[in-house]
Structures are given as structure tokens and as C-alpha cells.
Write a protein that holds these residues in place. Structure first.
Motif, PDB file in Angstrom:
ATOM      1  N   SER A   1      36.882  50.158  37.525  1.00  0.00           N
ATOM      2  CA  SER A   1      36.240  48.873  37.261  1.00  0.00           C
ATOM      3  C   SER A   1      35.364  48.464  38.432  1.00  0.00           C
ATOM      4  O   SER A   1      34.315  47.847  38.258  1.00  0.00           O
TER       5      SER A   1
ATOM      6  N   TYR B   1      31.018  46.647  45.484  1.00  0.00           N
ATOM      7  CA  TYR B   1      31.925  47.249  44.513  1.00  0.00           C
ATOM      8  C   TYR B   1      32.445  48.599  45.006  1.00  0.00           C
ATOM      9  O   TYR B   1      33.605  48.964  44.747  1.00  0.00           O
TER      10      TYR B   1
ATOM     11  N   SER C   1      32.376  50.469  38.178  1.00  0.00           N
ATOM     12  CA  SER C   1      31.547  49.954  37.087  1.00  0.00           C
ATOM     13  C   SER C   1      30.637  48.845  37.581  1.00  0.00           C
ATOM     14  O   SER C   1      29.515  48.689  37.099  1.00  0.00           O
TER      15      SER C   1
ATOM     16  N   TYR D   1      40.052  43.925  44.670  1.00  0.00           N
ATOM     17  CA  TYR D   1      40.323  45.094  43.840  1.00  0.00           C
ATOM     18  C   TYR D   1      41.689  45.754  44.014  1.00  0.00           C
ATOM     19  O   TYR D   1      42.171  46.405  43.075  1.00  0.00           O
TER      20      TYR D   1
ATOM     21  N   ASN E   1      37.457  37.381  40.528  1.00  0.00           N
ATOM     22  CA  ASN E   1      36.876  38.584  39.941  1.00  0.00           C
ATOM     23  C   ASN E   1      35.889  38.225  38.841  1.00  0.00           C
ATOM     24  O   ASN E   1      34.773  38.765  38.773  1.00  0.00           O
TER      25      ASN E   1
ATOM     26  N   ARG F   1      31.584  44.394  29.626  1.00  0.00           N
ATOM     27  CA  ARG F   1      32.041  43.016  29.770  1.00  0.00           C
ATOM     28  C   ARG F   1      31.186  42.230  30.766  1.00  0.00           C
ATOM     29  O   ARG F   1      30.959  41.037  30.603  1.00  0.00           O
ATOM     30  N   ASN F   2      30.714  42.906  31.800  1.00  0.00           N
ATOM     31  CA  ASN F   2      30.083  42.206  32.918  1.00  0.00           C
ATOM     32  C   ASN F   2      28.564  42.299  32.953  1.00  0.00           C
ATOM     33  O   ASN F   2      27.936  41.727  33.848  1.00  0.00           O
TER      34      ASN F   2
ATOM     35  N   SER G   1      31.955  38.850  38.862  1.00  0.00           N
ATOM     36  CA  SER G   1      31.435  39.721  37.814  1.00  0.00           C
ATOM     37  C   SER G   1      30.204  39.123  37.145  1.00  0.00           C
ATOM     38  O   SER G   1      29.239  39.817  36.834  1.00  0.00           O
TER      39      SER G   1
ATOM     40  N   TYR H   1      37.849  52.530  31.023  1.00  0.00           N
ATOM     41  CA  TYR H   1      37.933  51.252  31.742  1.00  0.00           C
ATOM     42  C   TYR H   1      36.605  50.932  32.413  1.00  0.00           C
ATOM     43  O   TYR H   1      36.183  49.768  32.475  1.00  0.00           O
TER      44      TYR H   1
ATOM     45  N   SER I   1      34.432  49.600  29.668  1.00  0.00           N
ATOM     46  CA  SER I   1      34.798  48.248  29.255  1.00  0.00           C
ATOM     47  C   SER I   1      34.291  47.225  30.254  1.00  0.00           C
ATOM     48  O   SER I   1      33.831  46.147  29.876  1.00  0.00           O
ATOM     49  N   HIS I   2      34.364  47.542  31.541  1.00  0.00           N
ATOM     50  CA  HIS I   2      33.893  46.592  32.546  1.00  0.00           C
ATOM     51  C   HIS I   2      32.373  46.518  32.589  1.00  0.00           C
ATOM     52  O   HIS I   2      31.809  45.438  32.812  1.00  0.00           O
TER      53      HIS I   2
ATOM     54  N   TYR J   1      41.704  50.988  38.141  1.00  0.00           N
ATOM     55  CA  TYR J   1      41.022  49.776  38.565  1.00  0.00           C
ATOM     56  C   TYR J   1      39.851  50.095  39.483  1.00  0.00           C
ATOM     57  O   TYR J   1      38.880  49.342  39.547  1.00  0.00           O
TER      58      TYR J   1
END
Length: 506
Positions: free
Chosen positions: A187, A329, A190, A393, A300, A69-70, A304, A62, A65-66, A184
Motif C-alpha cells: 500500500s 511512500y 502504491s 505504515y 493515512n 482508492r487513493n 492519501s 492490495y 486496491s490502494h 501493507y
């Protein structure tokens, strides 16, 4: 309860009393004896064993992935927009288009997950998104960047719904949120890690004549490729499919679900059908939860993709802005974990969802008001950004756990969680498009729209709590003896939440 240092007679009395306390229909004396022997330290050791094998793998994925993605937000302030010739709202469009396939493919992915070996299906997704991310390091303009973002959305769509479903298969309802919070939290970490990593990688700019922002995509794509190839050997597919649990420990896990009323000796009581799929998507509880998920998704997504830019516009240079994304974060990660622990301890989801929303509302009001005079209020605005992460979060773990707790049947829970996350992510379309570049650093529309969404979420949360409370009141008015005379234990489980004995989690 500890069962050490007591004589055999006292132990026998304790066991007899315990067996009476768990004498639920469908439980044999042997079942009760296993629960008695695993009460306390021995049972906790089994749970820790599950935690050790499941959570680090899912949390790391996870996190990856974040990060993947970000990292556009990090690449942006390292010169990506100028190098690709992005103009107007093209950056926002590329950010937004990620969510179109991401939303569309979440439910199909969880259906495939239920019908295949989860570790293989998730492995395929992880390797694919890593390859796509690495390819983003070679994009030449807006068109190729957009294509990569769309494919990234397809590849990442099924991971988080699949991870949430796997967690619900291993832990009974009262232990879910703190585990989801740990995922989470990854994330949130991340976000901090992404800023630190981007700061270091950007210094590679010029190596092999490749710009620093391109190295961000390349290196952050190679890691999930390598980890994804090992995933079938690392991720446990289910309690009955692993060698590190004894048969008795596997039975203990099943009995914990039965003791919590989440399944019967015959399983969780449902099968896939198209009518069940439609009924799940139209379930009023899930639709209200979707509104709550949008309250998480919109701010979020906004932060991000824009937090490095927002901090940069406060007057900090690019490299320092990357590093200043770390404290917000980190605080979000701590908030998520602490909220999950408390929610599971009290077995009450509502206050640990509505309270973070109120914190988030305060933070956005501060940002909206103080942005009128950036120079004078830099420090309070940065504090408000931290406060926003503290509010954001805890939301998705709480909303996911609340929804999953109130969907006792396996197939409906799998599809319901995927639908919750898919429909809730439509809020990301708002979040990635209301923070407009030409409004920086005031972002009047961005902060104003976010405030409206949060207020809607607080009202929706209160409505959901009230109606679940009323339903529980009606269910408790029906004598249990009358219900058990009318229905068999397996029939009650097959009825799912419609069973008069099923009490909703508030």
C-alpha cells in the motif's frame, strides 16, 4: 538447527532430545519426528514455498486496491474538481462516503469468506471494484462521482480483512507481522506508484478527447479486472487445498500451529454463533485495538487524499507534486517491512507500534509549527511529510498482528480482524474532513486534530500492554500441571484465550 553432516548415532540422540522437547499433550512420536525432520533448512523451504504462492498475489491486489482508492488525490490536481464543477467540501464528501459501505461490509465479507472458497469470493470483489473504478472515468458531476465512490467502498470492503485472515491461516503467530508488513508495504508502494503512474497517464490528456484525470481512473480500473479474473487459479485457499504441498508438508504446517498452541489435533475449537459475534465486537482488547487502528486510519486517509495537494501548496507545480509523493511512500514501505521483521524476531508487538506513533507525533508537531511560515520551511516540511509516512505504515500490520495473535480461535479471529479494521476505519471520516481546502497550506485544524488522535493512541497502546501483562502474570501463577489435570488438550484449545495456559502476545 542443521542436521547435515552428523553420524547416525548422534542424529538419533538429537532426534530423541528433540522429541522430548516437543512432547506436548496430543503429539505422537510421528508428529515429533516430522517436526524434527523439518527443523532447519527443509522447513524453511516449505515456508518459502508458501511465501512465493501467497504473498505476491495478495500484495499486488492490495497495491491495486490502494491505487484505486487513493487516485482521487492525483486526479484532483490534474483538473478533476474544475471539470466536474466541485465546490466547497464536495471533494471531501465524495472521499468520505467511500468509507461508509467499506466499514459496514467488512464483517459480512469475512463471514462469507469463511463459508466459501476464498479465492472465488475475493476474485468477485476485485473484478467488481475494477469495473467501478473504470466507470469513474465517465462521471459527469458530484452525484455520479459520489455513487461510484460508494460502490467502490462496497466492492473493496472485504479484501484486506480477508487477506489478513488468510495470512493467519498459513503462518503461526510469531511469523504473521512481517508477512502483513509486506502486504501493507504494497500500500505504501502504491502511494509512490500512484503518483508516478498518474504523472505518466495524465500526459495522455486529450487522447480520444478524454481528459488526463479520466484516463487515470479508466486505466487503473482495467488492471484489477484482468487480474481478478485469474485470481481463482493464482490464490491458494488453504494448506489442505493445494497441489504444490505434499501431504507431509501439509501436516508439518498443521503441526507448527499446534506446537505454537494455536490449535489442537481437532482444529481451532470454535463455531460461528450470534453470541460469539456480539462477544467479539464487545471484547475490550479489540475495542482498545480499534482506537489504535483509528490512529492509523485518520492520518493515512488524510495523506492519501491530500498529500499531492499539500505538496502542491508548498509551491511545487502539479506534475512535480505527483513525483514528490514517491519518496515519502517509499520510506513508509521500508519502515513497515523493517518494523515487521523486528517485531516477529522479538515476538513483541508493543514497542513496534508505540515507537512509530511517537515518530508520527513528532512529524505532525513539525508540520503544525512550520506551516506558519511555508516559504521559509519548505524543505523541513517535506521532511516532516516523509517522517509521517515512516510512522504511519508500520501501524496497521502491527495492530492487525497483535490482535490476531491474541484471538487463537478461527471464527473469532476472522470476525475480530474484520471488526478491528471496520471500526478502526471510522478514523478515515476524520482524516478526510479535517484538512480543509480553505486552510491550505497551513491546515491548522488538520494537523491539530491529528496530533490529538496520535496522543490518544499512544496512551491506549500503553494501557493495552499493561493489562495484557497483568493477565499473563495471573495465568503464569497457576501451575501448569494443575491445569492439565483439570482440562483435556482439546478442551484447552476450545477455551481459546480463556485457557490458563494461553499466554497473550505483548
Amino acid at each position: 538447527m542443521s542436521h547435515g553432516h552428523i553420524d547416525e548415532e548422534e542424529k538419533g540422540k538429537l532426534e530423541e532430545k528433540f522429541i522430548e522437547s516437543v512432547a506436548l499433550p496430543g503429539f505422537s512420536d510421528e508428529d515429533a519426528d516430522i517436526l524434527f525432520r523439518y527443523e532447519g533448512t527443509k522447513g524453511k523451504e516449505v515456508i518459502r514455498k508458501i511465501d512465493f504462492h501467497l504473498l505476491p498475489v495478495l500484495a499486488f491486489l492490495y497495491l491495486c486496491s490502494h491505487v484505486d482508492r487513493n487516485n482521487m488525490g492525483n486526479a484532483k490536481i490534474e483538473g478533476m474538481n474544475d471539470d466536474l464543477g466541485l465546490v466547497g467540501n464536495q471533494y471531501n464528501i465524495a472521499s468520505t462516503l467511500f468509507f461508509v459501505p467499506y466499514i459496514i461490509f467488512e464483517i459480512p465479507s469475512n463471514i462469507v469468506l469463511k463459508k466459501t472458497r476464498p479465492s472465488l469470493w475475493l476474485s468477485l470483489q476485485v473484478v467488481a471494484w475494477g469495473i467501478v473504478m473504470a466507470c469513474m472515468g465517465a462521471v459527469k458531476g458530484f452525484a455520479s462521482l459520489t455513487v461510484c465512490r460508494v460502490f467502490l467502498g462496497i466492492c473493496e470492503a472485504g479484501f484486506f480483512p480477508g487477506a489478513v485472515y488468510l495470512v493467519t491461516q498459513w503462518y503461526p503467530p510469531h511469523e504473521i507481522q512481517q508477512r502483513l508488513a509486506l502486504l501493507y508495504t504494497a500500500s505504501a508502494i502504491s502511494g509512490a506508484f500512484s503518483g508516478l503512474l498518474a504523472y505518466g497517464i495524465a500526459n495522455m490528456g486529450g487522447l480520444q478527447n478524454i481528459a488526463g484525470w479520466r484516463w487515470i481512473f479508466i486505466l487503473e480500473g482495467l488492471v484489477p479486472v484482468a487480474f481478478g479474473l485469474a485470481l481463482p487459479f493464482l490464490l491458494p485457499d488453504g494448506p489442505g487445498k493445494v497441489k504444490w504441498l505434499t501431504p507431509e508438508e501439509q501436516r508439518f504446517i498443521d503441526l507448527r500451529f499446534r506446537q505454537a498452541g494455536a490449535r489442537s489435533a481437532e482444529g481451532e475449537g470454535d463455531q460461528f454463533s450470534w453470541s460469539m459475534l456480539l462477544g467479539t465486537m464487545l471484547d475490550w482488547k479489540i475495542l482498545l485495538a480499534v482506537v489504535l487502528a483509528m490512529v492509523n486510519a485518520a492520518p493515512n486517509a488524510a495523506f492519501s487524499y491530500t498529500m499531492p495537494t499539500i505538496i502542491n501548496k508548498l509551491g511545487f507545480e502539479a506534475s512535480k507534486a505527483q513525483l514528490l509523493t514517491i519518496p515519502p511512500y517509499f520510506c513508509g514501505a521500508v519502515s513497515s517491512w523493517l518494523s515487521g521483521r523486528l517485531a516477529d524476531r522479538f515476538s513483541w508487538r508493543f514497542p513496534f507500534i508505540v515507537a512509530p506513533m511517537i515518530v508520527m507525533l513528532i512529524s505532525f508537531i513539525m508540520l503544525f509549527v512550520l506551516s506558519a511560515n511555508i516559504e521559509q520551511y519548505k524543505a523541513p516540511m517535506y521532511f516532516a511529510i516523509i517522517l509521517a509516512q515512516i510512522g504511519i505504515y508500520p501501524l496497521l500490520p502491527g495492530i492487525s498482528a497483535w490482535t490476531g495473535n491474541n484471538l487463537p480461535q478461527s471464527w473469532k479471529r476472522s470476525i475480530g480482524i474484520a471488526w478491528l479494521l471496520a471500526a478502526g476505519n471510522t478514523g478515515s471520516f476524520i482524516g478526510t474532513n479535517v484538512f480543509l481546502e480553505w486552510q491550505a497550506p497551513h491546515y491548522t485544524i488538520g494537523y491539530g486534530v491529528s496530533i490529538g488522535i496520535i496522543v490518544l493512541g499512544i496512551v491506549t497502546c500503553c494501557i493495552l500492554e499493561f493489562f495484557l501483562w497483568r493477565l499473563n502474570k495471573v495465568k503464569r501463577s497457576i501451575p501448569e500441571s494443575q491445569t492439565r489435570e483439570q482440562f483435556t488438550p482439546d478442551k484447552l484449545v476450545a477455551m481459546g484465550e480463556k485457557s490458563p495456559l494461553y499466554i497473550y502476545t505483548l
